[in-house]
Enzyme design. Structure first.
Site, PDB file in Angstrom:
ATOM      1  N   ASP A 168      68.609  11.124  50.218  1.00 25.09           N
ATOM      2  CA  ASP A 168      67.426  10.282  50.392  1.00 25.09           C
ATOM      3  C   ASP A 168      67.735   8.815  50.076  1.00 25.09           C
ATOM      4  O   ASP A 168      68.384   8.519  49.067  1.00 25.09           O
ATOM      5  CB  ASP A 168      66.349  10.800  49.425  1.00 25.09           C
ATOM      6  CG  ASP A 168      65.000  10.194  49.664  1.00 25.09           C
ATOM      7  OD1 ASP A 168      64.436  10.405  50.747  1.00 25.09           O
ATOM      8  OD2 ASP A 168      64.484   9.502  48.751  1.00 25.09           O
TER       9      ASP A 168
ATOM     10  N   GLU B 100      86.010  19.712  46.801  1.00 23.49           N
ATOM     11  CA  GLU B 100      86.590  20.737  45.923  1.00 23.49           C
ATOM     12  C   GLU B 100      86.101  22.132  46.303  1.00 23.49           C
ATOM     13  O   GLU B 100      86.671  23.127  45.885  1.00 23.49           O
ATOM     14  CB  GLU B 100      86.174  20.494  44.463  1.00 23.49           C
ATOM     15  CG  GLU B 100      86.802  19.294  43.816  1.00 23.49           C
ATOM     16  CD  GLU B 100      86.140  19.032  42.462  1.00 23.49           C
ATOM     17  OE1 GLU B 100      85.558  19.974  41.874  1.00 23.49           O
ATOM     18  OE2 GLU B 100      86.200  17.875  42.022  1.00 23.49           O
TER      19      GLU B 100
HETATM   20  C1  NOJ Z   1      62.562   9.021  52.397  1.00 25.42           C
HETATM   21  C2  NOJ Z   1      61.814  10.296  52.449  1.00 25.42           C
HETATM   22  O1  NOJ Z   1      62.096  10.942  53.658  1.00 25.42           O
HETATM   23  C3  NOJ Z   1      60.361   9.955  52.278  1.00 25.42           C
HETATM   24  O2  NOJ Z   1      59.527  11.049  52.543  1.00 25.42           O
HETATM   25  C4  NOJ Z   1      60.159   9.416  50.903  1.00 25.42           C
HETATM   26  O3  NOJ Z   1      58.825   8.967  50.750  1.00 25.42           O
HETATM   27  C5  NOJ Z   1      61.087   8.252  50.612  1.00 25.42           C
HETATM   28  N1  NOJ Z   1      62.413   8.468  51.085  1.00 25.42           N
HETATM   29  C6  NOJ Z   1      61.176   8.012  49.145  1.00 25.42           C
HETATM   30  O4  NOJ Z   1      61.874   9.052  48.522  1.00 25.42           O
END
Ligand code: NOJ
Length: 549
Positions: A209, A260
């Site tokens: 993310d 790994e």
């Molecule tokens: C991207 C994620 O896909 C989204 O749903 C989220 O709100 C933001 N990152 C923050 O984590």
């Protein structure tokens, strides 16, 4: 699982949004047991892997992207034993499993953030986050001018132990999502432990993310430019919160850990950057693949699509990485609705009852053609749960049920992403369309009344349905190894109205113009809609895969 060499280079990866896939215990919210029970749908579809959005303990301030404990399962979704059972079942069906890693921020309920709040300014506990004194008299102003991606300042002020207003902490997203400070070695250690925890349990990889935000420019300088959608450099300079050079060292550290393990475990970058910047993340010793948001952001326009395909393949090819393709996910308006608007669409803004509504038939027709184009391209593709049903965005949700934090934080200006997160319809004639148990409670977001028309049981039985088309195209893609490429444009046919290219043994032709066009010689292997070809002519907003020879 078999140890297929480089399986991820051509994989079709199906995104499961756990809250909305299937509800095993009837409490109105999806869960891991529900997913496990429905995994055969994904296997039958012909996907190679699933990616699970976060299912970790979380107050759900941002749909689970506010993680309170990276190494457990939220009780609403089940237990670690349920996660193990899901992994077993998926692997038994030949599906790999990718989980979400959220390294930019955690939840304000994470134990280390609670500890930081209880500790004084300047303490080591605070150093694992970005705490700063405020500017201006009394430190009343935020430490810099950065804005949260969810509107408002990216800083929130805390109350110190003596009851006085104190320092501020940084959160690029909601205040409930404090950003980790990746300059602190303890943050690295924390995430190394998390990676090993899930790798040891057998996961096949991580979708990472907002990976491009984890390292901030030294000194956290002001940045007066807005940044939304794909983040571009300004005068050659990247914003101080995005794509800093230090991110690559972290990715290399993670890659060494994954390497790994046996079985080709992978990292996939979520980074809304231009293709040439994304390519730097997928150099050979960093991540394996990255989402292609430039592609996802495109309108239904042949020139724009062709240009982005070329740029993406060139940028990734230069570093030896596969290109990925994606049209929908849990953050953007579903493409079956997006393509039902005439002009450009704000991807994450959402649609309300009183807003202009998409042309549903047009949107679905174009979406199915767009899917045939996407799945014919060389590389790996991501699907978002429900797109295989042609599910539209829920554009008439009552505002009172909205849960996306951006709705409140924007003062009810931006509706946000709930419309693509509505629970899936499985059975047309059952309560909650089969999402929950027959006597279950109401779903966490209401399902539109006409959801039955998109239910899995109805579409399975219809050879002309969107689901049947997805199954056919994925079967052909696998059988003919279409994703191995290489891509060759048919220069005679491709133009402002038509996309025509070959990949592997198939030729893909899509008509984005106003009039039918001739279909090339060969057998039609798959058509985007039953009436795609009439009297040898490819109809408007339709696509076909043609077998050569
Ligand atoms: C991207 C994620 O896909 C989204 O749903 C989220 O709100 C933001 N990152 C923050 O984590």
């Amino acid at each position: 699982m078999t140890d297929d060499r480089d399986w991820w280079r051509t994989a079709v990866i199906y995104q499961v949004y756990p809250r909305s896939f299937a509800d095993g215990n009837g409490d109105g919210t999806g869960d891991l047991a529900g997913i496990t029970a429905r995994l055969d749908h994904v296997a039958d579809l012909g996907a190679d892997a699933i990616w699970l959005s976060p299912f970790y303990p979380s107050p759900q301030a941002d749909g689970g992207y506010d993680v309170a404990d990276y190494r457990d399962v939220d009780p609403v979704y089940g237990t670690l034993a349920d996660a193990d059972a899901l992994l077993d079942r998926a692997h038994g069906l030949g599906l790999r499993v990718i989980v979400d890693l959220v390294p930019n921020h955690c939840s304000d309920q994470h134990a280390l953030f609670r500890r930081a709040l209880a500790a004084p300014p300047g303490s080591p506990e605070r150093a694992v986050f970005h705490f700063r004194d405020g500017r201006g008299p009394g430190g009343d102003e935020p430490p810099n001018d950065w804005e949260s991606m969810f509107q408002g300042p990216a800083w929130t002020r805390v109350t110190e132990a003596d009851g006085r207003p104190g320092q501020w902490y940084l959160h690029l997203f909601a205040p409930e999502q404090p950003d980790w400070n990746w300059d602190d070695p303890r943050v690295h250690e924390e995430f190394r432990t998390t990676l090993r925890f899930w790798l040891d349990r057998g996961v096949d990889g991580f979708r990472v993310d907002v990976c491009d935000a984890i390292v901030k420019a030294p000194g956290l300088p002001d940045w007066p430019h807005a940044a939304h959608g794909v983040v571009e450099p300004v005068d050659g300079v990247m914003p101080p919160m995005w794509d800093q050079e230090g991110i690559h060292d972290v990715f290399r550290e993670w890659r060494r850990i994954l390497d790994e393990y046996d079985g080709q475990r992978i990292l996939c970058a979520e980074a809304w950057l231009p293709p040439e910047r994304v390519a730097r993340i997928v150099r050979p010793d960093e991540m394996h693949q990255a989402f292609n948001f430039a592609y996802l952001s495109l309108p239904w326009d042949a020139d724009a699509i062709r240009a982005t395909i070329d740029v993406s393949l060139a940028a990734n090819g230069a570093v030896g990485a596969p290109t990925t393709w994606v049209l929908s996910n849990h953050d953007v308006m579903r493409h079956a609705s997006r393509f039902g608007y005439d002009g450009p669409v704000e991807l994450e803004a959402g649609v309300g009852v009183d807003d202009p509504q998409p042309d549903r038939a047009l949107g679905l027709r174009r979406a199915r053609a767009a899917t045939l184009v996407m799945l014919g391209l060389p590389g790996s593709a991501y699907l978002y749960q429900g797109e295989e049903l042609g599910l539209p965005e829920a554009t008439t949700l009552p505002d009172a049920v909205r849960q996306d934090p951006v709705w409140e934080r924007s003062g009810h200006r931006i509706r946000g992403r709930d419309g693509c997160r509505v629970p899936l319809p499985w059975a047309a004639d059952e309560p909650s369309f089969g999402f929950g148990t027959p006597d279950g409670t109401a779903t966490w977001l209401p399902q539109p009344d006409d959801s039955g028309a998109f239910a899995v049981d109805r579409e399975v039985a219809d050879p002309g349905s969107t689901l049947s088309t997805y199954r056919a195209v994925l079967r052909t893609r696998r059988d003919l190894d279409v994703a191995a490429g290489p891509l060759r444009w048919d220069g005679d046919r491709t133009g402002a109205d038509v996309l025509a290219f070959s990949s592997g043994a198939v030729t893909v032709v899509a008509n984005l113009g106003p009039a039918p066009v001739a279909v090339p010689d060969g057998t039609v292997l798959v058509a985007s809609v039953p009436d795609a070809v009439v009297d040898g002519m490819l109809q408007v907003d339709a696509a076909v895969w043609i077998g050569r020879g």
